[in-house]
Scaffold this motif. Structure first.
Motif, PDB file in Angstrom:
ATOM      1  N   ASP A 104      37.439  50.078  32.712  1.00 47.30           N
ATOM      2  CA  ASP A 104      37.902  49.293  31.570  1.00 47.30           C
ATOM      3  C   ASP A 104      36.946  48.151  31.264  1.00 47.30           C
ATOM      4  O   ASP A 104      36.443  47.496  32.186  1.00 47.30           O
ATOM      5  N   CYS A 111      42.436  44.270  34.024  1.00 49.55           N
ATOM      6  CA  CYS A 111      43.760  44.873  34.037  1.00 49.55           C
ATOM      7  C   CYS A 111      44.476  44.456  35.308  1.00 49.55           C
ATOM      8  O   CYS A 111      43.887  44.460  36.390  1.00 49.55           O
ATOM      9  N   CYS A 116      46.415  45.257  30.313  1.00 48.99           N
ATOM     10  CA  CYS A 116      44.972  45.071  30.194  1.00 48.99           C
ATOM     11  C   CYS A 116      44.649  44.084  29.084  1.00 48.99           C
ATOM     12  O   CYS A 116      45.240  44.130  28.012  1.00 48.99           O
TER      13      CYS A 116
END
Length: 116
Positions: A77, A81, A86
């Protein structure tokens, strides 16, 4: 500096490097398809994010272990998160994948980039 300048470089094509940006443009992963002789891969996924109007460098670091003739990582990502929530970065640059590859007992660096 992630990669020592004295390390020889290897072209991303010679590693079969494929960078994939998730369709929502919030995560990125990569795979090496030409892995003969590779015993270890360290990676850095570098990009620039915007924080309160300022451009700030960001990097995700990790290792990818060769398995079954290929080297790949799951999506990472572009943000933080926790507890399934997130907060994604506002990315304002290309995504650069910088690799440090141990192949045939020598170390090489390689890099490529992808646009979001």
């Amino acid at each position: 500096e992630f990669v020592d300048e004295t390390i020889p470089t290897i072209a991303p094509e010679d590693l079969g490097l494929v960078i994939t940006v998730r369709p929502d443009k919030k995560a990125v992963k990569f795979e090496l398809t030409k892995t003969e002789g590779i015993t270890a891969v360290e990676y850095q996924i570098a990009y620039t994010k915007e924080v309160e109007g300022e451009e700030v460098p960001e990097a995700l670091i990790g290792e990818a272990t060769p398995k079954g003739g290929k080297v790949s990582i799951d999506y990472r990502d572009l943000g933080t998160c926790s507890a399934n929530v997130c907060r994604y970065d506002v990315v304002v640059s290309d995504i650069k994948v910088i690799l440090k590859v141990t192949k045939d007992e020598k170390t090489y660096s390689s890099e490529d980039s992808a646009s979001l």
